[in-house]
Design a protein around this motif. Sequence first.
Motif, short mmCIF file in Angstrom:
data_model
loop_
_atom_site.label_atom_id
_atom_site.label_comp_id
_atom_site.label_asym_id
_atom_site.label_seq_id
_atom_site.Cartn_x
_atom_site.Cartn_y
_atom_site.Cartn_z
N SER A 111 0.83 -1.21 0.00
CA SER A 111 0.00 0.00 0.00
C SER A 111 0.86 1.26 0.00
O SER A 111 0.60 2.20 -0.75
CB SER A 111 -0.93 0.02 1.22
OG SER A 111 -1.82 -1.06 1.16
N VAL A 112 1.88 1.25 0.84
CA VAL A 112 2.78 2.41 0.90
C VAL A 112 3.51 2.58 -0.43
O VAL A 112 3.60 3.69 -0.96
CB VAL A 112 3.78 2.28 2.08
CG1 VAL A 112 4.83 3.37 2.03
CG2 VAL A 112 3.03 2.30 3.41
N ALA A 113 4.01 1.48 -0.98
CA ALA A 113 4.73 1.56 -2.26
C ALA A 113 3.81 2.04 -3.38
O ALA A 113 4.23 2.79 -4.26
CB ALA A 113 5.34 0.20 -2.61
N ALA A 114 2.55 1.60 -3.35
CA ALA A 114 1.59 2.06 -4.36
C ALA A 114 1.36 3.57 -4.23
O ALA A 114 1.28 4.28 -5.23
CB ALA A 114 0.27 1.31 -4.23
N PHE A 115 1.26 4.06 -2.98
CA PHE A 115 1.09 5.50 -2.78
C PHE A 115 2.34 6.26 -3.24
O PHE A 115 2.24 7.30 -3.88
CB PHE A 115 0.78 5.80 -1.31
CG PHE A 115 0.70 7.28 -1.03
CD1 PHE A 115 -0.33 8.05 -1.55
CD2 PHE A 115 1.66 7.90 -0.25
CE1 PHE A 115 -0.39 9.41 -1.31
CE2 PHE A 115 1.61 9.26 0.00
CZ PHE A 115 0.57 10.02 -0.53
N ILE A 116 3.51 5.73 -2.91
CA ILE A 116 4.76 6.37 -3.30
C ILE A 116 4.85 6.50 -4.82
O ILE A 116 5.39 7.48 -5.33
CB ILE A 116 5.97 5.57 -2.74
CG1 ILE A 116 6.05 5.74 -1.23
CG2 ILE A 116 7.27 5.99 -3.41
CD1 ILE A 116 7.04 4.80 -0.56
N GLY A 117 4.30 5.52 -5.53
CA GLY A 117 4.36 5.54 -6.99
C GLY A 117 3.22 6.31 -7.64
O GLY A 117 2.98 6.15 -8.83
N SER A 118 2.54 7.16 -6.88
CA SER A 118 1.40 7.89 -7.43
C SER A 118 1.70 9.38 -7.58
O SER A 118 2.62 9.92 -6.96
CB SER A 118 0.18 7.71 -6.52
OG SER A 118 0.36 8.43 -5.32
N LEU A 119 0.88 10.03 -8.39
CA LEU A 119 0.99 11.48 -8.53
C LEU A 119 0.59 12.19 -7.24
O LEU A 119 1.06 13.29 -6.98
CB LEU A 119 0.14 11.97 -9.70
CG LEU A 119 0.72 11.71 -11.09
CD1 LEU A 119 -0.25 12.14 -12.17
CD2 LEU A 119 2.04 12.42 -11.27
N GLN A 120 -0.26 11.56 -6.45
CA GLN A 120 -0.65 12.14 -5.16
C GLN A 120 0.59 12.32 -4.27
O GLN A 120 0.74 13.34 -3.60
CB GLN A 120 -1.67 11.27 -4.46
CG GLN A 120 -3.01 11.23 -5.15
CD GLN A 120 -3.93 10.19 -4.54
OE1 GLN A 120 -3.49 9.17 -4.05
NE2 GLN A 120 -5.23 10.48 -4.58
N PHE A 121 1.46 11.33 -4.27
CA PHE A 121 2.68 11.41 -3.47
C PHE A 121 3.55 12.58 -3.94
O PHE A 121 4.08 13.34 -3.13
CB PHE A 121 3.47 10.09 -3.56
CG PHE A 121 4.75 10.10 -2.78
CD1 PHE A 121 4.74 10.00 -1.41
CD2 PHE A 121 5.97 10.18 -3.44
CE1 PHE A 121 5.93 10.00 -0.69
CE2 PHE A 121 7.16 10.18 -2.72
CZ PHE A 121 7.14 10.09 -1.34
N VAL A 122 3.67 12.72 -5.25
CA VAL A 122 4.44 13.84 -5.81
C VAL A 122 3.81 15.16 -5.38
O VAL A 122 4.50 16.09 -4.95
CB VAL A 122 4.52 13.73 -7.35
CG1 VAL A 122 5.16 14.98 -7.95
CG2 VAL A 122 5.29 12.49 -7.76
N GLY A 123 2.49 15.24 -5.49
CA GLY A 123 1.77 16.46 -5.09
C GLY A 123 1.95 16.79 -3.62
O GLY A 123 2.18 17.95 -3.26
N VAL A 124 1.84 15.78 -2.76
CA VAL A 124 2.03 16.00 -1.32
C VAL A 124 3.44 16.50 -1.05
O VAL A 124 3.64 17.44 -0.27
CB VAL A 124 1.73 14.70 -0.52
CG1 VAL A 124 2.21 14.82 0.92
CG2 VAL A 124 0.24 14.38 -0.56
N ASN A 125 4.43 15.89 -1.69
CA ASN A 125 5.81 16.33 -1.50
C ASN A 125 6.01 17.76 -1.98
O ASN A 125 6.66 18.55 -1.29
CB ASN A 125 6.78 15.39 -2.22
CG ASN A 125 7.17 14.21 -1.36
OD1 ASN A 125 7.88 14.37 -0.37
ND2 ASN A 125 6.70 13.04 -1.72
N LEU A 126 5.48 18.08 -3.14
CA LEU A 126 5.59 19.46 -3.64
C LEU A 126 4.95 20.45 -2.67
O LEU A 126 5.53 21.50 -2.38
CB LEU A 126 4.95 19.59 -5.02
CG LEU A 126 5.75 19.02 -6.18
CD1 LEU A 126 4.91 19.04 -7.46
CD2 LEU A 126 7.03 19.80 -6.38
N LEU A 127 3.79 20.10 -2.17
CA LEU A 127 3.08 20.98 -1.25
C LEU A 127 3.86 21.15 0.06
O LEU A 127 4.07 22.29 0.52
CB LEU A 127 1.68 20.42 -0.95
CG LEU A 127 0.83 21.23 0.01
CD1 LEU A 127 0.48 22.58 -0.61
CD2 LEU A 127 -0.43 20.47 0.37
N VAL A 128 4.32 20.06 0.64
CA VAL A 128 5.05 20.12 1.91
C VAL A 128 6.36 20.89 1.74
O VAL A 128 6.67 21.79 2.54
CB VAL A 128 5.30 18.71 2.47
CG1 VAL A 128 6.29 18.73 3.64
CG2 VAL A 128 4.00 18.06 2.90
#
Length: 176
Positions: A33-50
Amino acid sequence: MSLSHVQEHIELIAKHEMEFMAARTRAERIADSVAAFIGSLQFVGVNLLVYSTWIVVNTLLPAKHFDPRPFALLQTCVAIEAIFVASFILIRQGRLGRRSDERDHLMLQILLLTEKEVTAVLGMDRKIAEQMGLGRAANQEEVRELSQDTSIDAMAQTIKENLGEGQGIEDARNKE
């Protein structure tokens, strides 16, 4: 092959995949589950936002900066995140690699069985051809060779000799 026969194969493959997924441990399911989230655009977006919020708070806002330039705390957080990201990805890849090995072993078993079946059919076809007066066609060198059992050990040894010990397919391609 009939459509129902194809559907049976698809259902069998799906069943094996579902059994594999169901057999995962709780830790493997969490890691997936974590790896699937890491491989998503949502993860990129969260990182950009943070990260952008972190930089804005520590550069543009008049409040006290908790991590002034060059953002040593942010760098540490990013490094720790990278360690965890790599760990989760490696956990998932290891599990997927084991699954791939299982599939490869199953495929090898099927191919070995198929080779035996085809060899037996060719042997019967040769006998039928001889009885029908087609002995010349039945005894062609290529047909005779193909209707004999194939030594898997001899084939594996030939591959080793041609590729060399420890030499991979990529090395063989580079020689071409």
